[in-house]
Design an enzyme around this catalytic site. Structure first.
Site, PDB file in Angstrom:
ATOM      1  N   LYS A   1       7.647  16.058  15.937  1.00  0.00           N
ATOM      2  CA  LYS A   1       8.197  14.749  15.596  1.00  0.00           C
ATOM      3  C   LYS A   1       7.593  14.240  14.292  1.00  0.00           C
ATOM      4  O   LYS A   1       8.279  14.125  13.289  1.00  0.00           O
ATOM      5  CB  LYS A   1       7.984  13.767  16.740  1.00  0.00           C
ATOM      6  CG  LYS A   1       8.781  14.201  17.990  1.00  0.00           C
ATOM      7  CD  LYS A   1       8.165  13.714  19.258  1.00  0.00           C
ATOM      8  CE  LYS A   1       8.620  14.428  20.501  1.00  0.00           C
ATOM      9  NZ  LYS A   1      10.037  14.527  20.748  1.00  0.00           N
TER      10      LYS A   1
ATOM     11  N   ASP B   1      -0.710  10.762  25.871  1.00  0.00           N
ATOM     12  CA  ASP B   1       0.330  11.583  25.240  1.00  0.00           C
ATOM     13  C   ASP B   1       0.840  10.815  24.029  1.00  0.00           C
ATOM     14  O   ASP B   1       1.486   9.781  24.158  1.00  0.00           O
ATOM     15  CB  ASP B   1       1.459  11.806  26.262  1.00  0.00           C
ATOM     16  CG  ASP B   1       2.671  12.524  25.658  1.00  0.00           C
ATOM     17  OD1 ASP B   1       2.634  12.880  24.459  1.00  0.00           O
ATOM     18  OD2 ASP B   1       3.654  12.717  26.400  1.00  0.00           O
TER      19      ASP B   1
ATOM     20  N   TRP C   1       8.652  10.404  30.268  1.00  0.00           N
ATOM     21  CA  TRP C   1       7.635  11.404  29.921  1.00  0.00           C
ATOM     22  C   TRP C   1       6.357  11.209  30.727  1.00  0.00           C
ATOM     23  O   TRP C   1       5.755  12.175  31.207  1.00  0.00           O
ATOM     24  CB  TRP C   1       7.371  11.425  28.418  1.00  0.00           C
ATOM     25  CG  TRP C   1       8.585  11.892  27.680  1.00  0.00           C
ATOM     26  CD1 TRP C   1       9.371  11.140  26.847  1.00  0.00           C
ATOM     27  CD2 TRP C   1       9.217  13.182  27.763  1.00  0.00           C
ATOM     28  NE1 TRP C   1      10.435  11.899  26.403  1.00  0.00           N
ATOM     29  CE2 TRP C   1      10.365  13.145  26.948  1.00  0.00           C
ATOM     30  CE3 TRP C   1       8.923  14.360  28.451  1.00  0.00           C
ATOM     31  CZ2 TRP C   1      11.220  14.244  26.796  1.00  0.00           C
ATOM     32  CZ3 TRP C   1       9.770  15.459  28.300  1.00  0.00           C
ATOM     33  CH2 TRP C   1      10.898  15.385  27.475  1.00  0.00           C
TER      34      TRP C   1
HETATM   35  N1  PMP Z   1       5.908  13.757  25.638  1.00  0.00           N
HETATM   36  C1  PMP Z   1       6.730  13.032  24.873  1.00  0.00           C
HETATM   37  C2  PMP Z   1       6.354  11.619  24.564  1.00  0.00           C
HETATM   38  C3  PMP Z   1       7.895  13.606  24.363  1.00  0.00           C
HETATM   39  O1  PMP Z   1       8.713  12.872  23.586  1.00  0.00           O
HETATM   40  C4  PMP Z   1       8.206  14.942  24.669  1.00  0.00           C
HETATM   41  C5  PMP Z   1       9.418  15.648  24.111  1.00  0.00           C
HETATM   42  N2  PMP Z   1      10.383  14.921  23.553  1.00  0.00           N
HETATM   43  C6  PMP Z   1       7.341  15.647  25.507  1.00  0.00           C
HETATM   44  C7  PMP Z   1       6.192  15.041  25.957  1.00  0.00           C
HETATM   45  C8  PMP Z   1       7.629  17.063  25.897  1.00  0.00           C
HETATM   46  O2  PMP Z   1       7.371  17.877  24.826  1.00  0.00           O
HETATM   47  P1  PMP Z   1       7.824  19.400  24.751  1.00  0.00           P
HETATM   48  O3  PMP Z   1       9.305  19.415  24.692  1.00  0.00           O
HETATM   49  O4  PMP Z   1       7.142  19.860  23.506  1.00  0.00           O
HETATM   50  O5  PMP Z   1       7.305  20.066  25.975  1.00  0.00           O
END
Ligand code: PMP
Length: 353
Positions: A198, A174, A105
């Site tokens: 989450k 994030d 991520w």
């Molecule tokens: N950051 C993290 C830590 C994630 O776990 C995720 C999705 N699992 C995202 C960003 C991306 O999020 P989205 O699918 O809402 O774009």
């Protein structure tokens, strides 16, 4: 009627049953309005109450200082991978940012930021994300506009249990997968963002907590829906927000508050994750978690079965057996394989047991 399922999904993930029941009860007639939140204008006083209450709950639960704005935006965590550099990389004239990459991520966020400025990758050569290298080995750039990191890497199960020291450079984090799983000192950050799906609700809305004095620095090509100053100036109602997702977040935050807040979530999440790590640690290598003990996530526990690299036949047997017992979504992310148990706030101690 709900079946007896234990949902270990990584997100969208389990919601507290009481939240679902309340949403169901209020679905056809919200608070005496005779209509559903799904059908309600975002300009009504009823919806204003919902979004204001949601913001106030967040402020209370995380002790958010007055000089921070709380935004409810579209586009998910991925939208913020773009919004962060679009709004903040121009803070200093060099237009550069440091990205601490500890999993997929943060790697994706760094790649997106490269479209808008210079990105300095801190330890870019990690091909396996199983640890957070010692901070003494990081070469942070003092003239960076910000330092970015992902507080909990959902796929790899690598979690920061400290806030990086960045001297005078602002920190962006994030927190999509560990938001409100424990208290956090918001005042240490320039910006925190988290998708809701989450720990705090369902997909469709992303919370951004941003220090007021950082607003107003967006690049001119920044799309208006991602412009923090525009959204802050319009209380997140510049365009139609994800009304229903914000409403679900309100219910989840009320649930967190009535269950003791971030402090109580932390105690519970420590207990839940320790239960599982203890079994892994005492299994004589039958279960194996590849992540350094110092940065093992309380939210997402990845493990292999049978041997270090995983015995795929045994892992399939495990997943099939789990599924027969109603335990679902335990399969590891396709990029790493194996098993992953996600233990967000709504997963109970009994579920973990
Ligand atoms: N950051 C993290 C830590 C994630 O776990 C995720 C999705 N699992 C995202 C960003 C991306 O999020 P989205 O699918 O809402 O774009």
């Amino acid at each position: 009627e709900k079946k007896n399922i234990i949902n270990f999904g990584a997100g969208p993930a389990k919601l507290p049953p009481s939240v679902l029941i309340q949403a169901q009860r209020e679905l056809l007639n919200y608070s005496g309005t005779g209509i559903s939140v799904l059908e309600m204008s975002h300009r009504t006083s009823d919806f204003s109450n919902i979004i204001n209450t949601t913001e106030n709950l967040l402020r209370e639960l995380l002790n958010i200082p007055e000089n921070y704005k709380v935004l409810f935006l579209h586009g998910g965590g991925t939208g913020q991978f773009s919004a962060v550099p679009l709004n903040l990389i121009g803070l200093k004239k060099d237009r550069c940012a440091d990205y601490i990459v500890t999993g997929i991520w943060s790697a994706k966020a760094a790649k997106e930021a490269e479209k808008y400025g210079k990105v300095n990758l801190i330890h870019p050569n990690l091909d396996r994300y199983t640890s957070i290298p010692d901070s003494s080995s990081w070469s942070l750039n003092p003239s960076a506009s910000y330092v970015y990191y992902c507080c909990n890497e959902t796929v790899h199960g690598v979690e920061f249990n400290f806030i990086p020291e960045t001297k005078d450079v602002i920190i962006v984090s994030d927190m999509s997968s560990n938001f409100l799983s424990r208290p956090i000192d918001v005042s240490k950050f320039g910006l925190i963002f988290a998708g809701a799906q989450k720990n705090i609700g369902c997909a469709g809305v992303t919370v951004v907590i941003v220090k007021e004095d950082l607003l107003g620095n967006a690049l001119k090509e920044c799309p208006i829906v991602l412009d923090y100053q525009v959204q802050a100036g319009n209380s997140s109602l510049y365009n139609t927000p994800s009304c229903f997702s914000i409403y679900i977040m309100k219910l989840v935050l009320e649930w967190i508050k009535s269950n003791g807040g971030a402090e109580a979530m932390e105690i519970l999440n420590k207990k839940k994750s320790s239960l599982i790590y203890d079994i892994i640690n005492t299994s004589n290598g039958f279960y194996c978690c590849p992540i350094d003990v110092s940065c093992r996530s309380r939210m997402n526990i990845p493990f292999r079965i049978g041997k270090k690299e995983g015995d795929e036949a045994l892992e399939k047997l495990f997943l099939d057996g789990a599924s027969k017992l109603g335990m679902i979504s335990l399969k590891g992310h396709r990029s790493v394989g194996g098993i992953r148990a996600s233990l967000y706030n709504a997963v109970t101690l009994e579920d973990a047991q």
